[in-house]
Design an enzyme around this catalytic site. Sequence first.
Site, PDB file in Angstrom:
ATOM      1  N   ASN A   7       0.996  -1.146  -0.002  1.00 54.64           N
ATOM      2  CA  ASN A   7      -0.211   0.027  -0.072  1.00 54.64           C
ATOM      3  C   ASN A   7       0.994   1.294   0.085  1.00 54.64           C
ATOM      4  OD1 ASN A   7      -1.873   2.202   0.374  1.00 54.64           O
ATOM      5  ND2 ASN A   7      -2.722   1.115   2.250  1.00 54.64           N
ATOM      6  N   ARG A  91      -2.635  -1.870  -3.402  1.00 54.89           N
ATOM      7  CA  ARG A  91      -3.850  -1.348  -3.121  1.00 54.89           C
ATOM      8  C   ARG A  91      -3.606   0.007  -4.166  1.00 54.89           C
ATOM      9  NH1 ARG A  91      -5.059   3.329   1.055  1.00 54.89           N
ATOM     10  NH2 ARG A  91      -7.312   3.455   0.572  1.00 54.89           N
ATOM     11  N   GLU A 384      -8.266  -5.286   4.892  1.00 57.47           N
ATOM     12  CA  GLU A 384      -8.082  -4.858   3.535  1.00 57.47           C
ATOM     13  C   GLU A 384      -6.941  -5.601   2.977  1.00 57.47           C
ATOM     14  OE1 GLU A 384      -9.335  -0.532   3.191  1.00 57.47           O
ATOM     15  OE2 GLU A 384      -8.590  -1.174   5.073  1.00 57.47           O
TER      16      GLU A 384
END
Length: 398
Positions: A7, A91, A384
């Site tokens: 991310n 992400r 997530e």
Amino acid sequence: MKILVINAGSSSLKYQLMDPDTREVFAKGLCERIGIDGRLTHKVPAKDAKYEFDIPMPTHAEAIQAVLDALLSAEHGVIKSASEIDAVGHRVVHGGEKFASSVRITGDVMAALEECIPLAPLHNPANITGIQACEKVMPGVPMVGVFDTAFHQTMPAKSYIYALPYEFYENDKVRRYGFHGTSHRYVSARAAAMLGKPIEELKIITCHLGNGSSVAAVDGGRSVDTSMGFTPLAGVPMGTRSGDLDAGILEYLMGKHGYDMKEMMNILNKKSGVLGISGVSSDFRDIENAANDGNQRAALALETFQYSVKKLVGAYAAAMGGVDAIVFTAGVGENDAVTRMNIASGLEFMGVKMDAEANNVRGKETVISAADSKVKVLLIPTDEELMIAQDTAAIVKG
Ligand code: ADP
């Protein structure tokens, strides 16, 4: 399988190496101050160990190399060879209308991501840089993009269209996109599993309440409405973001105080929300402490936040013609029993009945409504990273 989840932000990068099937997290951590100096925090859950290093990170490529070195290190590593990493899941904040699900990253996908930059000028460039850095440091390892917006691409036009001249949608792509999609998708799937029912048969309202907050209506496993909009500034008041407001206020304040658009947007993004109302903090714990000490504005900030979420619960029940479950997740939703109670109480008319004792928990999957509540209220910690790893594994396996 071992999947590396990345991310990437503009000056930071979070990572997790995990097995999406067993859910074991081998290592996770954070690179900070990329482009400034560089700091790596690396954690190995199995050893309950945390390591911190100062490593020069002029660009994201050095940061990814530092992550790889940490994963491979004889001392604090968790793999023996980089070839143990089967794939990398990234992400990506904005997939525009192009991406309604996660995708294998190819040259065409990279070009499409570049096209989405104007929609997320702060986030997408960092995500793209993270992908390019991985390609450089780990050439040939398959990569997958998982989008914050993708889950909401199932919204019908009546939910996503703004009542502006239609050409702004057609020519400029101005519409509601919604964000936190990976979280809303994960917790709605977990809710169905907890209730032991096929998600296709369920109407679920998911409340992702953190520093940034959004609420979604998930009908039959598909997002049909959500509170964030063209940008993550819309919806309920957040830590520092205003949420929805009358656009006329902008003209009034800009005229009265001589702000330019940049200053105005900075106020709406950084100085508003519960911080703006309370004047205390953007952190809900600080605001609650202040409210408990008698600070009226802190109490008003909390009330305004809770009331906004409650109104959306009512609105989305109306939108779906009913609701079977309400889910609370993210920092505030997972930890703050008082906020959950204040949002869900007063909804007895629509079949919501809380259990105060069951609600007195933090951070674990559990039912917090009364046994005879028609609508189940659930606390589900979001994950997530797991969702990104699972999507990545599924796509790589074909
Ligand atoms: P982000 O949107 O940055 O991912 P998080 O989901 O981590 O945010 O949520 C951060 C928020 O969660 C902070 O406002 C913090 O105050 C709040 N929070 C964390 N623990 C608690 C708690 N015990 N009670 C109330 N709020 C909490």
